[in-house]
Motif scaffolding. Structure first.
Motif, PDB file in Angstrom:
ATOM      1  N   ILE A   1       0.862  -1.183   0.000  1.00 60.10           N
ATOM      2  CA  ILE A   1       0.000   0.000   0.000  1.00 60.10           C
ATOM      3  C   ILE A   1       0.897   1.231   0.000  1.00 60.10           C
ATOM      4  O   ILE A   1       1.673   1.437   0.938  1.00 60.10           O
ATOM      5  N   SER A   2       0.809   2.030  -1.046  1.00 60.91           N
ATOM      6  CA  SER A   2       1.669   3.209  -1.183  1.00 60.91           C
ATOM      7  C   SER A   2       0.854   4.482  -1.056  1.00 60.91           C
ATOM      8  O   SER A   2      -0.236   4.601  -1.622  1.00 60.91           O
ATOM      9  N   PHE A   3       1.413   5.441  -0.315  1.00 68.99           N
ATOM     10  CA  PHE A   3       0.769   6.732  -0.095  1.00 68.99           C
ATOM     11  C   PHE A   3       1.487   7.793  -0.924  1.00 68.99           C
ATOM     12  O   PHE A   3       2.699   7.978  -0.798  1.00 68.99           O
ATOM     13  N   PHE A   4       0.724   8.470  -1.782  1.00 65.82           N
ATOM     14  CA  PHE A   4       1.265   9.483  -2.682  1.00 65.82           C
ATOM     15  C   PHE A   4       0.599  10.831  -2.391  1.00 65.82           C
ATOM     16  O   PHE A   4      -0.428  10.904  -1.712  1.00 65.82           O
ATOM     17  N   GLY A   5       1.173  11.892  -2.970  1.00 62.23           N
ATOM     18  CA  GLY A   5       0.565  13.206  -2.832  1.00 62.23           C
ATOM     19  C   GLY A   5       1.590  14.316  -2.913  1.00 62.23           C
ATOM     20  O   GLY A   5       2.796  14.073  -3.008  1.00 62.23           O
ATOM     21  N   CYS A   6       1.101  15.540  -2.893  1.00 67.55           N
ATOM     22  CA  CYS A   6       1.980  16.707  -2.950  1.00 67.55           C
ATOM     23  C   CYS A   6       2.627  16.955  -1.593  1.00 67.55           C
ATOM     24  O   CYS A   6       2.182  16.434  -0.567  1.00 67.55           O
TER      25      CYS A   6
ATOM     26  N   VAL B   1      -2.898   5.099  -2.414  1.00 66.70           N
ATOM     27  CA  VAL B   1      -3.631   6.082  -1.622  1.00 66.70           C
ATOM     28  C   VAL B   1      -3.091   7.465  -1.983  1.00 66.70           C
ATOM     29  O   VAL B   1      -1.894   7.732  -1.811  1.00 66.70           O
ATOM     30  N   LEU B   2      -3.952   8.311  -2.518  1.00 65.83           N
ATOM     31  CA  LEU B   2      -3.564   9.683  -2.845  1.00 65.83           C
ATOM     32  C   LEU B   2      -4.037  10.590  -1.716  1.00 65.83           C
ATOM     33  O   LEU B   2      -5.247  10.699  -1.465  1.00 65.83           O
ATOM     34  N   VAL B   3      -3.095  11.224  -1.017  1.00 63.80           N
ATOM     35  CA  VAL B   3      -3.433  12.135   0.083  1.00 63.80           C
ATOM     36  C   VAL B   3      -3.439  13.561  -0.460  1.00 63.80           C
ATOM     37  O   VAL B   3      -2.442  14.030  -1.019  1.00 63.80           O
ATOM     38  N   VAL B   4      -4.578  14.222  -0.324  1.00 58.40           N
ATOM     39  CA  VAL B   4      -4.771  15.586  -0.823  1.00 58.40           C
ATOM     40  C   VAL B   4      -5.015  16.523   0.354  1.00 58.40           C
ATOM     41  O   VAL B   4      -5.734  16.167   1.302  1.00 58.40           O
ATOM     42  N   ASP B   5      -4.406  17.699   0.316  1.00 63.32           N
ATOM     43  CA  ASP B   5      -4.675  18.721   1.323  1.00 63.32           C
ATOM     44  C   ASP B   5      -6.099  19.214   1.116  1.00 63.32           C
ATOM     45  O   ASP B   5      -6.411  19.872   0.117  1.00 63.32           O
TER      46      ASP B   5
ATOM     47  N   GLY C   1      -7.430  21.365  -2.018  1.00 63.61           N
ATOM     48  CA  GLY C   1      -8.107  20.633  -3.075  1.00 63.61           C
ATOM     49  C   GLY C   1      -7.130  19.994  -4.041  1.00 63.61           C
ATOM     50  O   GLY C   1      -5.907  20.097  -3.908  1.00 63.61           O
ATOM     51  N   MET C   2      -7.674  19.319  -5.051  1.00 58.11           N
ATOM     52  CA  MET C   2      -6.860  18.609  -6.037  1.00 58.11           C
ATOM     53  C   MET C   2      -6.026  19.583  -6.853  1.00 58.11           C
ATOM     54  O   MET C   2      -6.527  20.601  -7.334  1.00 58.11           O
TER      55      MET C   2
ATOM     56  N   PRO D   1      -6.156  -0.242  -8.032  1.00 65.58           N
ATOM     57  CA  PRO D   1      -7.213   0.216  -7.133  1.00 65.58           C
ATOM     58  C   PRO D   1      -6.677   1.388  -6.297  1.00 65.58           C
ATOM     59  O   PRO D   1      -5.530   1.343  -5.846  1.00 65.58           O
ATOM     60  N   TYR D   2      -7.472   2.415  -6.124  1.00 66.34           N
ATOM     61  CA  TYR D   2      -6.962   3.597  -5.414  1.00 66.34           C
ATOM     62  C   TYR D   2      -8.058   4.252  -4.597  1.00 66.34           C
ATOM     63  O   TYR D   2      -9.257   4.043  -4.815  1.00 66.34           O
ATOM     64  N   LEU D   3      -7.609   5.070  -3.647  1.00 71.04           N
ATOM     65  CA  LEU D   3      -8.515   5.844  -2.804  1.00 71.04           C
ATOM     66  C   LEU D   3      -7.915   7.235  -2.624  1.00 71.04           C
ATOM     67  O   LEU D   3      -6.708   7.364  -2.390  1.00 71.04           O
ATOM     68  N   ILE D   4      -8.755   8.258  -2.772  1.00 71.84           N
ATOM     69  CA  ILE D   4      -8.314   9.635  -2.543  1.00 71.84           C
ATOM     70  C   ILE D   4      -8.688  10.019  -1.115  1.00 71.84           C
ATOM     71  O   ILE D   4      -9.858   9.936  -0.732  1.00 71.84           O
ATOM     72  N   VAL D   5      -7.689  10.402  -0.338  1.00 68.38           N
ATOM     73  CA  VAL D   5      -7.901  10.770   1.062  1.00 68.38           C
ATOM     74  C   VAL D   5      -7.699  12.277   1.198  1.00 68.38           C
ATOM     75  O   VAL D   5      -6.583  12.786   1.052  1.00 68.38           O
ATOM     76  N   TYR D   6      -8.786  12.984   1.433  1.00 70.09           N
ATOM     77  CA  TYR D   6      -8.702  14.429   1.682  1.00 70.09           C
ATOM     78  C   TYR D   6      -8.395  14.633   3.166  1.00 70.09           C
ATOM     79  O   TYR D   6      -9.215  14.334   4.032  1.00 70.09           O
ATOM     80  N   ASN D   7      -7.214  15.152   3.442  1.00 70.06           N
ATOM     81  CA  ASN D   7      -6.749  15.329   4.819  1.00 70.06           C
ATOM     82  C   ASN D   7      -7.092  16.744   5.324  1.00 70.06           C
ATOM     83  O   ASN D   7      -7.464  17.616   4.543  1.00 70.06           O
TER      84      ASN D   7
END
Length: 428
Positions: free
Chosen positions: A15-20, A96-100, A104-105, A122-128
């Motif tokens: 499970i990998s966590f990605f994002g800005c 897992v895409l972590v978004v502020d 926003g995106m 398979p992916y999930l967008i997580v708005y933190n």
């Protein structure tokens, strides 16, 4: 002993966590794992290299959690980090895409989602940072709102991850689907200078466990004891599985009535690339003087003087083809994405790689019209035991001698589309 009893990394869900940068990836990772796995700071770009941890994560079970650097990192060094982050996708089972959530995106986030879709991940967008918003927006199928600092919706996040994982464990086995209770299986495990001290290699360990899971009987021997073992057991053995390096000797001793295969061929089938490996090995007959073969290992280890990858395989290939071949070698994460200058890629069994990662390497190779095979298939071919070693697989029944020969003719025919593609590559 604890480490030896853990689930191997290659058998764990990655499970990998990605994002800005500063989206809170590391905070979300720490909240999900309930550990201080990653350093958390308000400074942008705190995570500079992928951080990974093998652990148990309910309800998913044994997993590898990977925290990656910000996908929007800048500068020359930042670009290298971004490239490394994108390579992590090749061994990711669940993204897992972590978004502020307060921002926003961004464009970098959208590009990542496109990559997830392109790679069929398979992916999930997580708005933190939902705690900083006056109201939490309505969630959609691919999104969930959380607060890593307040631990809001973290349990729900883990539950959502569990729903994205397809449980194919009942149909995905190395060996036990080929066995019946009380079948007697002989496992030939050479103990020489290349064997790890005090333990068996992973495919051998996994095979023994699956024999036990099938309710069958495992007889583990070295190749020197095979003749005496067969005299005692006779044709009561349901199957013989050998290390590829002993294929020639074992094949000459085991009666044709007893199914015979190798750990490496079992692993290729388990990882989902056996048919590609069988097709790829046919290209041995079209190799020419001066062709370069890439030999790739998925792990890194101290090479012995008689190492299989750098010494034995080149020797066998030169002897079998009668050609003056060149060889290049790489290991671990060093797999080159551009392989057009190679006449063939010979990979290890991939026991230390996830199925997704080794299949990425396979597709990357075959998309460039370069044959892709593995150690065990090559050794079975040069020792004349390949067709026999495939008999154990019901799904490979269509690959019988005449059909296999037709396949080899098609791949080696100078007028075929395949060879035309290889010729154009050689001219570059």
């Amino acid at each position: 002993m604890g480490d030896l009893n853990q689930t191997p990394s290659a058998s764990r869900l990655h499970i990998s966590f990605f994002g800005c940068r500063n989206a809170g990836k590391s905070s979300v990772v720490n909240a999900v794992t309930n550990q201080e796995l990653s350093i958390v700071s308000e400074v942008r770009g705190t995570t500079t290299d992928p951080v990974q941890k093998a652990m148990e994560l309910l309800p998913l079970g044994p997993v590898v959690i990977i925290d990656t650097p910000g996908i929007d990192d800048e500068g020359a060094l930042g670009e290298l980090r971004v490239q490394r982050t994108k390579r992590i996708l090749n061994k990711t089972d669940l993204a897992v895409l972590v978004v502020d959530g307060t921002v926003g995106m961004r464009e970098a986030d959208r590009q990542l989602v496109e990559l997830f879709i392109q790679k069929e991940l398979p992916y999930l967008i997580v708005y933190n940072k939902s705690d900083l918003l006056p109201a939490v927006p309505t969630e959609n199928g691919h999104a969930i709102w959380v607060s890593a600092t307040q631990r809001t919706n973290i349990f729900e996040l883990k539950e959502r991850l569990g729903t994205l994982v397809k449980d194919d464990s009942a149909a995905h086995h190395l060996l036990r689907h080929l066995l019946h209770p009380l079948d007697l299986v002989i496992l030939v495990c050479p103990v020489d200078e290349s064997a790890p001290k005090g333990r068996l290699i992973l495919p051998q360990q996994q095979a023994i466990r699956e024999v036990l899971d099938a309710g069958a009987i495992a007889v583990v021997i070295r190749e020197h004891e095979l003749s005496a073992t067969l005299e005692r057991i006779g044709e009561k053995a349901a199957m013989v599985i050998t290390d590829s390096q002993a294929f020639s000797l074992v094949g000459s001793l085991v009666p044709d009535a007893i199914p015979l295969t190798s750990f490496s061929i079992l692993m290729a089938n388990y990882k989902g690339f056996l048919k590609t490996a069988v097709a790829g090995v046919a290209a041995l007959r079209s190799l020419q003087d001066g062709d370069t073969v890439l030999i790739e290992e998925g792990c890194t280890h101290h090479r012995q003087c008689n190492d299989i990858g750098t010494v034995k395989l080149p020797g066998w290939l030169r002897a079998y083809t009668g050609k003056q071949l060149k060889f290049e070698f790489c290991s671990g994460q060093e797999f080159p994405e551009d392989v057009t200058r190679y006449a063939m890629v010979v990979h290890c069994g991939g026991c230390m790689l996830t199925q997704r990662e080794i299949q990425y390497r396979m597709r990357c190779t075959t998309d460039q019209k370069v044959p892709f095979t593995n150690y065990g298939t090559v050794i079975a071919c040069v020792t004349g035991t390949l067709e026999r070693s495939l008999r154990v697989f019901p799904e490979m029944h269509d690959i019988r001698r005449t059909q296999y020969e037709r396949q080899m003719v098609r791949l080696c025919d100078p007028d075929s589309e395949y060879c035309a593609g290889r010729a154009s590559v050689r001219k570059r």
